[in-house]
Design a protein around this motif. Structure first.
Motif, PDB file in Angstrom:
ATOM      1  N   GLN A 167     -20.743  35.790  48.275  1.00  0.00           N
ATOM      2  CA  GLN A 167     -19.954  36.906  48.784  1.00  0.00           C
ATOM      3  C   GLN A 167     -18.477  36.534  48.855  1.00  0.00           C
ATOM      4  O   GLN A 167     -18.125  35.382  49.018  1.00  0.00           O
ATOM      5  CB  GLN A 167     -20.451  37.305  50.164  1.00  0.00           C
ATOM      6  N   GLY A 168     -17.631  37.520  48.721  1.00  0.00           N
ATOM      7  CA  GLY A 168     -16.202  37.303  48.879  1.00  0.00           C
ATOM      8  C   GLY A 168     -15.518  36.672  47.683  1.00  0.00           C
ATOM      9  O   GLY A 168     -14.465  36.084  47.822  1.00  0.00           O
ATOM     10  N   GLY A 169     -16.110  36.785  46.508  1.00  0.00           N
ATOM     11  CA  GLY A 169     -15.466  36.277  45.305  1.00  0.00           C
ATOM     12  C   GLY A 169     -15.708  34.805  45.012  1.00  0.00           C
ATOM     13  O   GLY A 169     -15.423  34.344  43.921  1.00  0.00           O
ATOM     14  N   LYS A 170     -16.211  34.068  45.984  1.00  0.00           N
ATOM     15  CA  LYS A 170     -16.528  32.657  45.783  1.00  0.00           C
ATOM     16  C   LYS A 170     -17.916  32.390  46.337  1.00  0.00           C
ATOM     17  O   LYS A 170     -18.351  33.044  47.281  1.00  0.00           O
ATOM     18  CB  LYS A 170     -15.549  31.748  46.535  1.00  0.00           C
ATOM     19  N   GLN A 171     -18.554  31.388  45.763  1.00  0.00           N
ATOM     20  CA  GLN A 171     -19.822  30.953  46.323  1.00  0.00           C
ATOM     21  C   GLN A 171     -19.542  30.070  47.539  1.00  0.00           C
ATOM     22  O   GLN A 171     -18.461  29.493  47.671  1.00  0.00           O
ATOM     23  CB  GLN A 171     -20.633  30.193  45.279  1.00  0.00           C
ATOM     24  N   VAL A 172     -20.523  29.969  48.408  1.00  0.00           N
ATOM     25  CA  VAL A 172     -20.360  29.191  49.637  1.00  0.00           C
ATOM     26  C   VAL A 172     -19.954  27.750  49.322  1.00  0.00           C
ATOM     27  O   VAL A 172     -19.075  27.186  49.981  1.00  0.00           O
ATOM     28  CB  VAL A 172     -21.642  29.232  50.493  1.00  0.00           C
ATOM     29  N   TRP A 173     -20.556  27.148  48.298  1.00  0.00           N
ATOM     30  CA  TRP A 173     -20.214  25.760  47.985  1.00  0.00           C
ATOM     31  C   TRP A 173     -18.740  25.632  47.593  1.00  0.00           C
ATOM     32  O   TRP A 173     -18.096  24.634  47.923  1.00  0.00           O
ATOM     33  CB  TRP A 173     -21.148  25.174  46.922  1.00  0.00           C
ATOM     34  N   GLN A 174     -18.189  26.632  46.933  1.00  0.00           N
ATOM     35  CA  GLN A 174     -16.777  26.593  46.562  1.00  0.00           C
ATOM     36  C   GLN A 174     -15.886  26.698  47.803  1.00  0.00           C
ATOM     37  O   GLN A 174     -14.871  26.013  47.913  1.00  0.00           O
ATOM     38  CB  GLN A 174     -16.464  27.721  45.584  1.00  0.00           C
ATOM     39  N   MET A 175     -16.290  27.543  48.736  1.00  0.00           N
ATOM     40  CA  MET A 175     -15.537  27.673  49.986  1.00  0.00           C
ATOM     41  C   MET A 175     -15.608  26.388  50.803  1.00  0.00           C
ATOM     42  O   MET A 175     -14.630  26.001  51.456  1.00  0.00           O
ATOM     43  CB  MET A 175     -16.059  28.855  50.800  1.00  0.00           C
ATOM     44  N   MET A 176     -16.753  25.708  50.754  1.00  0.00           N
ATOM     45  CA  MET A 176     -16.898  24.444  51.480  1.00  0.00           C
ATOM     46  C   MET A 176     -15.939  23.395  50.918  1.00  0.00           C
ATOM     47  O   MET A 176     -15.313  22.650  51.678  1.00  0.00           O
ATOM     48  CB  MET A 176     -18.343  23.952  51.408  1.00  0.00           C
ATOM     49  N   ILE A 177     -15.796  23.352  49.611  1.00  0.00           N
ATOM     50  CA  ILE A 177     -14.838  22.419  49.000  1.00  0.00           C
ATOM     51  C   ILE A 177     -13.425  22.778  49.426  1.00  0.00           C
ATOM     52  O   ILE A 177     -12.632  21.898  49.772  1.00  0.00           O
ATOM     53  CB  ILE A 177     -14.984  22.400  47.464  1.00  0.00           C
ATOM     54  N   ASP A 178     -13.095  24.060  49.422  1.00  0.00           N
ATOM     55  CA  ASP A 178     -11.768  24.502  49.858  1.00  0.00           C
ATOM     56  C   ASP A 178     -11.478  24.068  51.295  1.00  0.00           C
ATOM     57  O   ASP A 178     -10.363  23.655  51.613  1.00  0.00           O
ATOM     58  CB  ASP A 178     -11.637  26.025  49.759  1.00  0.00           C
ATOM     59  N   CYS A 179     -12.478  24.170  52.151  1.00  0.00           N
ATOM     60  CA  CYS A 179     -12.281  23.876  53.579  1.00  0.00           C
ATOM     61  C   CYS A 179     -12.367  22.392  53.918  1.00  0.00           C
ATOM     62  O   CYS A 179     -11.605  21.908  54.759  1.00  0.00           O
ATOM     63  CB  CYS A 179     -13.321  24.624  54.414  1.00  0.00           C
ATOM     64  N   PHE A 180     -13.293  21.686  53.293  1.00  0.00           N
ATOM     65  CA  PHE A 180     -13.594  20.316  53.711  1.00  0.00           C
ATOM     66  C   PHE A 180     -13.284  19.245  52.671  1.00  0.00           C
ATOM     67  O   PHE A 180     -13.327  18.062  52.982  1.00  0.00           O
ATOM     68  CB  PHE A 180     -15.074  20.206  54.104  1.00  0.00           C
ATOM     69  N   GLY A 181     -13.006  19.663  51.443  1.00  0.00           N
ATOM     70  CA  GLY A 181     -12.699  18.714  50.382  1.00  0.00           C
ATOM     71  C   GLY A 181     -13.922  18.359  49.559  1.00  0.00           C
ATOM     72  O   GLY A 181     -15.060  18.467  50.010  1.00  0.00           O
ATOM     73  N   GLU A 182     -13.667  17.940  48.342  1.00  0.00           N
ATOM     74  CA  GLU A 182     -14.743  17.642  47.393  1.00  0.00           C
ATOM     75  C   GLU A 182     -15.597  16.461  47.831  1.00  0.00           C
ATOM     76  O   GLU A 182     -16.819  16.491  47.700  1.00  0.00           O
ATOM     77  CB  GLU A 182     -14.148  17.403  46.005  1.00  0.00           C
ATOM     78  N   GLU A 183     -14.971  15.420  48.341  1.00  0.00           N
ATOM     79  CA  GLU A 183     -15.726  14.234  48.755  1.00  0.00           C
ATOM     80  C   GLU A 183     -16.722  14.575  49.865  1.00  0.00           C
ATOM     81  O   GLU A 183     -17.883  14.143  49.832  1.00  0.00           O
ATOM     82  CB  GLU A 183     -14.775  13.133  49.221  1.00  0.00           C
ATOM     83  N   ALA A 184     -16.296  15.360  50.832  1.00  0.00           N
ATOM     84  CA  ALA A 184     -17.193  15.770  51.922  1.00  0.00           C
ATOM     85  C   ALA A 184     -18.325  16.633  51.377  1.00  0.00           C
ATOM     86  O   ALA A 184     -19.477  16.499  51.800  1.00  0.00           O
ATOM     87  CB  ALA A 184     -16.417  16.518  52.996  1.00  0.00           C
ATOM     88  N   TYR A 185     -18.005  17.505  50.432  1.00  0.00           N
ATOM     89  CA  TYR A 185     -19.050  18.359  49.870  1.00  0.00           C
ATOM     90  C   TYR A 185     -20.063  17.544  49.074  1.00  0.00           C
ATOM     91  O   TYR A 185     -21.268  17.803  49.153  1.00  0.00           O
ATOM     92  CB  TYR A 185     -18.458  19.471  49.003  1.00  0.00           C
ATOM     93  N   ILE A 186     -19.609  16.549  48.334  1.00  0.00           N
ATOM     94  CA  ILE A 186     -20.538  15.688  47.593  1.00  0.00           C
ATOM     95  C   ILE A 186     -21.467  14.963  48.564  1.00  0.00           C
ATOM     96  O   ILE A 186     -22.673  14.852  48.321  1.00  0.00           O
ATOM     97  CB  ILE A 186     -19.768  14.714  46.677  1.00  0.00           C
TER      98      ILE A 186
END
Length: 73
Positions: A13-32
């Motif tokens: 929802q909102g033009g991005k998937q949740v995983w993409q928003m998580m990277i935006d908010c917390f960074g790629e390393e945290a998401y990995i």
């Protein structure tokens, strides 16, 4: 159309998937790290949820593992 149990539409929802928003908010390393932990969780509980196919959890684990590979290229 069947329900996507691995990556359902309500995650998009909102033009991005949740995983993409998580990277935006917390960074790629945290998401990995999140992906690694979720893959572990799904593999550990695979086959232990009443009424659910073991393949559901294994497919979810694989989705997270594949996402790690994509992000680590």
């Amino acid at each position: 159309m069947s329900y996507d149990n691995i990556n359902p539409n309500h995650y998009k929802q909102g033009g991005k998937q949740v995983w993409q928003m998580m990277i935006d908010c917390f960074g790629e390393e945290a998401y990995i790290s999140f992906c690694r932990l979720n893959a572990f969780k799904y593999r550990m509980r695979a086959g232990n949820k009443p009424g659910e196919d073991v393949l559901d959890d294994l497919q979810k684990a694989f989705w997270y593992e594949k996402k790690i590979e994509e992000l680590c290229k």
